[in-house]
Design a protein around this motif. Sequence first.
Motif, PDB file in Angstrom:
ATOM      1  N   MET A   1       0.852  -1.180   0.000  1.00 35.32           N
ATOM      2  CA  MET A   1       0.000   0.000   0.000  1.00 35.32           C
ATOM      3  C   MET A   1       0.902   1.249   0.000  1.00 35.32           C
ATOM      4  O   MET A   1       1.813   1.362   0.801  1.00 35.32           O
ATOM      5  CB  MET A   1      -0.909  -0.018   1.228  1.00 35.32           C
ATOM      6  N   PRO A   2       0.667   2.201  -0.910  1.00 31.50           N
ATOM      7  CA  PRO A   2       1.500   3.409  -0.967  1.00 31.50           C
ATOM      8  C   PRO A   2       1.331   4.278   0.273  1.00 31.50           C
ATOM      9  O   PRO A   2       0.306   4.243   0.948  1.00 31.50           O
ATOM     10  CB  PRO A   2       0.999   4.146  -2.209  1.00 31.50           C
ATOM     11  N   ASP A   3       2.387   5.054   0.542  1.00 31.57           N
ATOM     12  CA  ASP A   3       2.326   6.013   1.649  1.00 31.57           C
ATOM     13  C   ASP A   3       1.266   7.065   1.366  1.00 31.57           C
ATOM     14  O   ASP A   3       1.003   7.412   0.214  1.00 31.57           O
ATOM     15  CB  ASP A   3       3.669   6.715   1.836  1.00 31.57           C
ATOM     16  N   LYS A   4       0.664   7.568   2.425  1.00 31.66           N
ATOM     17  CA  LYS A   4      -0.341   8.613   2.303  1.00 31.66           C
ATOM     18  C   LYS A   4       0.363   9.933   1.966  1.00 31.66           C
ATOM     19  O   LYS A   4       1.359  10.289   2.590  1.00 31.66           O
ATOM     20  CB  LYS A   4      -1.107   8.744   3.613  1.00 31.66           C
ATOM     21  N   ILE A   5      -0.146  10.655   1.001  1.00 32.81           N
ATOM     22  CA  ILE A   5       0.420  11.938   0.592  1.00 32.81           C
ATOM     23  C   ILE A   5      -0.388  13.050   1.238  1.00 32.81           C
ATOM     24  O   ILE A   5      -1.616  13.074   1.156  1.00 32.81           O
ATOM     25  CB  ILE A   5       0.383  12.090  -0.942  1.00 32.81           C
ATOM     26  N   GLU A   6       0.321  13.973   1.880  1.00 29.11           N
ATOM     27  CA  GLU A   6      -0.352  15.115   2.503  1.00 29.11           C
ATOM     28  C   GLU A   6      -0.689  16.140   1.428  1.00 29.11           C
ATOM     29  O   GLU A   6       0.156  16.524   0.631  1.00 29.11           O
ATOM     30  CB  GLU A   6       0.567  15.768   3.537  1.00 29.11           C
ATOM     31  N   THR A   7      -1.941  16.554   1.402  1.00 28.08           N
ATOM     32  CA  THR A   7      -2.405  17.526   0.418  1.00 28.08           C
ATOM     33  C   THR A   7      -3.067  18.687   1.137  1.00 28.08           C
ATOM     34  O   THR A   7      -3.869  18.495   2.039  1.00 28.08           O
ATOM     35  CB  THR A   7      -3.429  16.878  -0.539  1.00 28.08           C
ATOM     36  N   LYS A   8      -2.718  19.885   0.713  1.00 24.97           N
ATOM     37  CA  LYS A   8      -3.349  21.090   1.239  1.00 24.97           C
ATOM     38  C   LYS A   8      -3.795  21.947   0.069  1.00 24.97           C
ATOM     39  O   LYS A   8      -3.115  22.019  -0.945  1.00 24.97           O
ATOM     40  CB  LYS A   8      -2.372  21.882   2.105  1.00 24.97           C
ATOM     41  N   VAL A   9      -4.933  22.604   0.224  1.00 30.17           N
ATOM     42  CA  VAL A   9      -5.451  23.485  -0.812  1.00 30.17           C
ATOM     43  C   VAL A   9      -5.454  24.900  -0.257  1.00 30.17           C
ATOM     44  O   VAL A   9      -5.969  25.147   0.834  1.00 30.17           O
ATOM     45  CB  VAL A   9      -6.883  23.076  -1.230  1.00 30.17           C
ATOM     46  N   TYR A  10      -4.880  25.814  -1.021  1.00 24.79           N
ATOM     47  CA  TYR A  10      -4.800  27.210  -0.613  1.00 24.79           C
ATOM     48  C   TYR A  10      -5.363  28.081  -1.723  1.00 24.79           C
ATOM     49  O   TYR A  10      -5.121  27.828  -2.902  1.00 24.79           O
ATOM     50  CB  TYR A  10      -3.344  27.643  -0.394  1.00 24.79           C
ATOM     51  N   LYS A  11      -6.077  29.098  -1.352  1.00 26.76           N
ATOM     52  CA  LYS A  11      -6.531  30.094  -2.313  1.00 26.76           C
ATOM     53  C   LYS A  11      -5.418  31.139  -2.402  1.00 26.76           C
ATOM     54  O   LYS A  11      -5.053  31.764  -1.391  1.00 26.76           O
ATOM     55  CB  LYS A  11      -7.843  30.727  -1.827  1.00 26.76           C
ATOM     56  N   LEU A  12      -4.837  31.308  -3.582  1.00 27.94           N
ATOM     57  CA  LEU A  12      -3.675  32.179  -3.745  1.00 27.94           C
ATOM     58  C   LEU A  12      -3.954  33.609  -3.290  1.00 27.94           C
ATOM     59  O   LEU A  12      -3.132  34.213  -2.602  1.00 27.94           O
ATOM     60  CB  LEU A  12      -3.196  32.159  -5.191  1.00 27.94           C
ATOM     61  N   SER A  13      -5.107  34.141  -3.608  1.00 27.41           N
ATOM     62  CA  SER A  13      -5.411  35.525  -3.216  1.00 27.41           C
ATOM     63  C   SER A  13      -5.446  35.674  -1.694  1.00 27.41           C
ATOM     64  O   SER A  13      -5.009  36.689  -1.156  1.00 27.41           O
ATOM     65  CB  SER A  13      -6.727  35.985  -3.831  1.00 27.41           C
ATOM     66  N   THR A  14      -5.943  34.664  -1.003  1.00 28.52           N
ATOM     67  CA  THR A  14      -5.971  34.703   0.461  1.00 28.52           C
ATOM     68  C   THR A  14      -4.556  34.655   1.028  1.00 28.52           C
ATOM     69  O   THR A  14      -4.233  35.364   1.982  1.00 28.52           O
ATOM     70  CB  THR A  14      -6.805  33.533   1.021  1.00 28.52           C
ATOM     71  N   LEU A  15      -3.711  33.820   0.447  1.00 29.11           N
ATOM     72  CA  LEU A  15      -2.323  33.748   0.899  1.00 29.11           C
ATOM     73  C   LEU A  15      -1.615  35.087   0.731  1.00 29.11           C
ATOM     74  O   LEU A  15      -0.916  35.545   1.630  1.00 29.11           O
ATOM     75  CB  LEU A  15      -1.558  32.683   0.112  1.00 29.11           C
ATOM     76  N   VAL A  16      -1.798  35.700  -0.418  1.00 33.05           N
ATOM     77  CA  VAL A  16      -1.133  36.972  -0.701  1.00 33.05           C
ATOM     78  C   VAL A  16      -1.624  38.067   0.243  1.00 33.05           C
ATOM     79  O   VAL A  16      -0.843  38.891   0.714  1.00 33.05           O
ATOM     80  CB  VAL A  16      -1.341  37.377  -2.182  1.00 33.05           C
ATOM     81  N   GLU A  17      -2.910  38.049   0.576  1.00 28.38           N
ATOM     82  CA  GLU A  17      -3.467  39.056   1.478  1.00 28.38           C
ATOM     83  C   GLU A  17      -3.003  38.873   2.923  1.00 28.38           C
ATOM     84  O   GLU A  17      -2.852  39.834   3.655  1.00 28.38           O
ATOM     85  CB  GLU A  17      -4.994  39.010   1.438  1.00 28.38           C
ATOM     86  N   SER A  18      -2.784  37.634   3.342  1.00 29.77           N
ATOM     87  CA  SER A  18      -2.503  37.371   4.753  1.00 29.77           C
ATOM     88  C   SER A  18      -1.041  37.074   5.068  1.00 29.77           C
ATOM     89  O   SER A  18      -0.702  36.907   6.237  1.00 29.77           O
ATOM     90  CB  SER A  18      -3.359  36.196   5.233  1.00 29.77           C
ATOM     91  N   SER A  19      -0.194  37.008   4.058  1.00 30.48           N
ATOM     92  CA  SER A  19       1.211  36.672   4.274  1.00 30.48           C
ATOM     93  C   SER A  19       2.091  37.600   3.451  1.00 30.48           C
ATOM     94  O   SER A  19       1.636  38.230   2.504  1.00 30.48           O
ATOM     95  CB  SER A  19       1.487  35.227   3.845  1.00 30.48           C
TER      96      SER A  19
END
Length: 48
Positions: A1-19
Motif C-alpha cells: 500500500m503506498p504512503d499517504k500523501i499530505e495535500t493542502k489546498v490554498y486560495k492564492l489571493s488569500t495567501l497573498v493578502e494574509s502573508s
Amino acid sequence: MPDKIETKVYKLSTLVESSSEEEVNQLLSSFSCEKNPHVQNYLHHKAI
C-alpha cells in the motif's frame, strides 16, 4: 500500500493578502508536480 500523501489546498489571493510575498513564495516553491512541469514552473516563477 503506498504512503499517504499530505495535500493542502490554498486560495492564492488569500495567501497573498494574509502573508508576505516571501512567505508565499516559500510555500509555492515547495510545490512539486512531476506529471505537469508547466504547472510547477508557473507556481514557482509566475503565480504572484
